[in-house]
Design an enzyme around this catalytic site. Structure first.
Site, PDB file in Angstrom:
ATOM      1  CD1 TRP A 130      -1.168  -2.933  -3.498  1.00  0.00           C
ATOM      2  CD2 TRP A 130      -2.540  -4.238  -4.710  1.00  0.00           C
ATOM      3  NE1 TRP A 130      -0.665  -2.995  -4.767  1.00  0.00           N
ATOM      4  CE2 TRP A 130      -1.485  -3.786  -5.541  1.00  0.00           C
ATOM      5  CE3 TRP A 130      -3.511  -5.070  -5.256  1.00  0.00           C
ATOM      6  CZ2 TRP A 130      -1.385  -4.145  -6.877  1.00  0.00           C
ATOM      7  CZ3 TRP A 130      -3.408  -5.428  -6.586  1.00  0.00           C
ATOM      8  CH2 TRP A 130      -2.358  -4.971  -7.382  1.00  0.00           C
ATOM      9  CG  ASP A 211      -5.323 -10.488  -3.869  1.00  0.00           C
ATOM     10  OD1 ASP A 211      -4.714 -11.335  -4.561  1.00  0.00           O
ATOM     11  OD2 ASP A 211      -5.108  -9.265  -3.965  1.00  0.00           O
ATOM     12  CE  LYS A 246       4.344  -8.883  -6.030  1.00  0.00           C
ATOM     13  NZ  LYS A 246       3.840  -7.731  -5.454  1.00  0.00           N
TER      14      LYS A 246
END
Ligand code: LMR
Length: 396
Positions: A130, A211, A246
């Site tokens: 990311w 993560d 999310k």
């Protein structure tokens, strides 16, 4: 004093939001930033969250500080969600956990903790990872190194190259792993890979740093936590950063946590004192609102059931779009070329386009994705799918 500062280029992900907003084409399609969208292009407040919020507004009697560790009910419920009841309870004495402003806050606080414990440590991140991992961790002053992850020729995990690289990581370094729904590739580690990594970490003495930003968006809440749970069961130290953006749809509320599984309970207490001191020196205390909503959802069987169903709906919608896109491309003369997209999981996949092709998609068709050709699949819907497939078919 500040007039010497030059304007910086826009962030590659957030900059796309601005380009999209300014585009007047009524057919424009946003496949850029990773936010869930419904069939009508909305990013809704989940019903479970709405209901928790109504109760919170009616019942909350104080806005007094929560303290640097944040909302304790949130932390406790989240650890059960991440690890399951049994493992959360067993490991609890060795865990130091702290609520943070989003997953980004968690990553940055983790980097500050690493700097205190071992400033010479490097963090190994997947290539690619990311985009914001590098600034979040690197700006704290930690050295970043990369390990191979993605084999673009097969649109699959570069498993041998990855394991070769990880078998060279020195003791005391950290290896950042995406818990599930790898961003940007959509290619996840399988159970056997997690075991290989746990074995390497035990042999070499590196610390896994997981993560977890999409729990529930891949295969399911428990399935997506497989790797984290395995590492926690087998290793003395595991660092983790978690986002609720999310899976609870709480993007702007900035809800996350950072945690460390320590060798001992005394070690966890010491780490906790460092975590609270780190955040006291940055933002002092996290905001409470979003974390309290998550705590209320997870502590109510009724709201939990409602939220789990909403999460299943989001996950299945994305999976359905993946299959519809592949079918759309197959019927436009690209048979087989995009099949991998249906196998991948989570919000993103690389479409396998060049930067020039991505630029053309934006210029000619107002379809926005990252220069790497990372597409946020949730930006598709049945109204724009044919338009996107036509545009992609034209440029390949
Ligand atoms: C993304 O990767 O698009 C999301 O995680 C949003 C962000 O902050 O980059």
């Amino acid at each position: 004093m500040f007039e010497q500062l030059q304007q910086l280029p826009a962030d590659p992900i957030l900059g796309l939001m601005g380009l999209f907003a300014r585009d007047a084409n009524p057919h424009k399609v946003d496949l850029g930033v990773g936010v869930y969208k419904t069939e009508t292009g909305l990013t809704p407040v989940l019903d479970a969250i709405k209901r928790a919020e109504q109760a919170l507004v009616a019942e909350q009697t104080s806005k007094v500080y929560v303290g640097p560790a944040g909302n304790l009910a949130f932390l406790q419920s989240m650890m059960v969600l991440l690890l399951g009841e049994h493992q959360a309870q067993n490991l609890q004495p060795r865990l130091a956990t702290l609520q943070t402003p989003g997953g980004c806050g968690a990553l940055r606080v983790a980097a500050e903790l690493i700097k205190k414990a071992r400033p010479e440590a490097s963090i190994w991140v997947s290539d690619p990872t990311w985009g914001n991992h590098i600034p979040l961790l690197g700006n704290a002053g930690i050295r970043i190194k990369t390990y191979p992850y993605f084999d673009a020729s097969r649109n699959a995990l570069a498993v041998d190259a990855m394991m070769d690289a990880l078998s060279q990581v020195p003791a005391g370094d950290l290896v950042l792993l995406h818990g599930c729904c790898h961003n940007p590739t959509g290619v996840d580690l399988q159970p056997a890979h997690w075991q290989q990594i746990a074995d390497l970490a035990a042999q070499r003495g590196f610390v896994p740093f997981v993560d977890m930003a999409y729990q529930g968006f891949g295969e399911g809440l428990d399935e997506d936590a497989y790797g984290l749970r395995l590492l926690m069961a087998q290793l003395p130290e595991v660092l983790f950063a978690v986002s609720c953006s999310k899976n609870f749809g709480l993007y702007r509320e900035r809800v996350g946590l950072v945690g460390l599984l320590n060798h001992t309970a005394a070690g966890a207490t010491a780490v906790m004192s460092h975590l609270t001191s780190i955040v006291r020196g940055i933002y002092s205390m996290p905001p409470d609102h979003g974390a309290e909503l998550v705590a209320r959802v997870l502590q109510s069987p009724e709201l939990t059931a409602l939220w789990r169903q909403e999460l299943v709906d989001m996950r299945e919608r994305i999976q359905g779009l993946r299959m519809a896109f592949v079918a759309g491309m197959n019927s436009r003369g690209a048979a087989g070329r995009f099949d991998f997209i249906a196998q991948q999981r989570g919000m993103f996949s690389f479409l396998g386009l060049s930067e020039a092709q991505v630029a053309q998609l934006a210029k000619i068709s107002s379809i926005y994705l990252l220069g790497s050709s990372r597409a946020s699949i949730a930006g598709l819907n049945h109204a724009n799918l044919g338009y996107v497939c036509d545009a992609v078919a034209r440029i390949i």
